[in-house]
Write a protein that holds these residues in place. Sequence first.
Motif, short mmCIF file in Angstrom:
data_model
loop_
_atom_site.label_atom_id
_atom_site.label_comp_id
_atom_site.label_asym_id
_atom_site.label_seq_id
_atom_site.Cartn_x
_atom_site.Cartn_y
_atom_site.Cartn_z
N SER B 148 65.97 44.60 28.61
CA SER B 148 65.55 43.58 29.58
C SER B 148 65.20 42.29 28.85
CB SER B 148 64.36 44.08 30.41
OG SER B 148 63.27 44.40 29.56
N TRP B 150 63.01 38.45 29.09
CA TRP B 150 61.84 37.85 29.75
C TRP B 150 61.54 36.48 29.15
CZ3 TRP B 150 59.09 41.24 33.18
CH2 TRP B 150 59.53 42.58 33.13
N TYR B 152 58.18 34.04 28.51
CA TYR B 152 56.71 33.99 28.51
C TYR B 152 56.30 32.52 28.57
CZ TYR B 152 51.98 34.36 26.50
OH TYR B 152 50.63 34.26 26.26
N ILE B 159 54.63 35.95 32.60
CA ILE B 159 55.99 36.27 32.19
C ILE B 159 56.91 36.29 33.41
CG2 ILE B 159 55.38 37.60 30.14
CD1 ILE B 159 55.72 40.17 31.81
N GLN B 161 60.92 37.77 34.50
CA GLN B 161 62.09 38.53 34.04
C GLN B 161 63.38 37.73 34.29
OE1 GLN B 161 62.28 42.62 35.29
NE2 GLN B 161 63.99 43.04 33.89
#
Lengths: 163, 163
Positions: B148, B150, B152, B159, B161
């Motif tokens: 996955s 992400w 930040y 966060i 996705q």
Amino acid sequence: MAAHLDFPTSNGKYAEMFDKGELALLPTKKYIVVTCMDAHVDIKLGDAHIICNASGSVKEALRSIVISQRLLGTHEVAVFHHTGCGMLLFSTDHLCTLVKDAEPENLTIGEAVNKIDFLEFGDLEESVKRDVKFLQENPLLLKETKVSGWIYDVATGRIKQVV
Amino acid sequence: MAAHLDFPTSNGKYAEMFDKGELALLPTKKYIVVTCMDAHVDIKLGDAHIICNASGSVKEALRSIVISQRLLGTHEVAVFHHTGCGMLLFSTDHLCTLVKDAEPENLTIGEAVNKIDFLEFGDLEESVKRDVKFLQENPLLLKETKVSGWIYDVATGRIKQVV
């Protein structure tokens, strides 16, 4: 449920408590810590650049160290390896064989894994000294760089300086 | 005084409070987090293998990811890049020139720096997608690996996705 699905929940709580504002692009203490991915030295966010990989290898970290020094102003590197490190328990040959044997008919895997030096070690103190020497002799590091080497004891949380 | 000389003092306080006992060799949650050396996702010790380097590059981390998966049982990778990352601000060409110009008569430096791809990026979301794709297509990762990606946000601690 996939482990990563925990992230939004734990991050929600974290963000509610978040009070750091925007982190400075430059680390406040001008040093780099290179350490292992599974036993971290306790450093505050923003103090240093913290590079973590399997064993705390400076060879794997070289790209990051150059970026940190040349673009972000760090001029000291502390290398930490730790007791009980998994890198004491295997060899590159062993790992390559393990990876190839998992899919013996896939030749791409063999080719890819043969390109990697997994940088295992047989003695913790020697591995710290080897990594410090690698940096001291590397032409890409700034000449004035101070390099120190440490062992972190995962049973007590204490550190010991080796170099 | 050199910054690293602070370590024994701060570590002494840390070790007094230390109550983790010996960290398990295997991470409890079986996943790897790849993130930047200067903006860390808040993860508890022992939960995951946390690999930190300049930008959270999966290419620099490949050796560590293979060790983590094949020897230490992780089967999920979460890639985190962050807002305000220094990697958005330079190019490999620019950095190579900077390093060479610092010591123009030293040919060893030029040769050494030309071997490094610094893996900069122009767009944060694209860089996360590129790194996730690199892992999904890499023969060295276990086939069942979930990957996955992400972003930040260093201003809020939140966060998001991407993949």
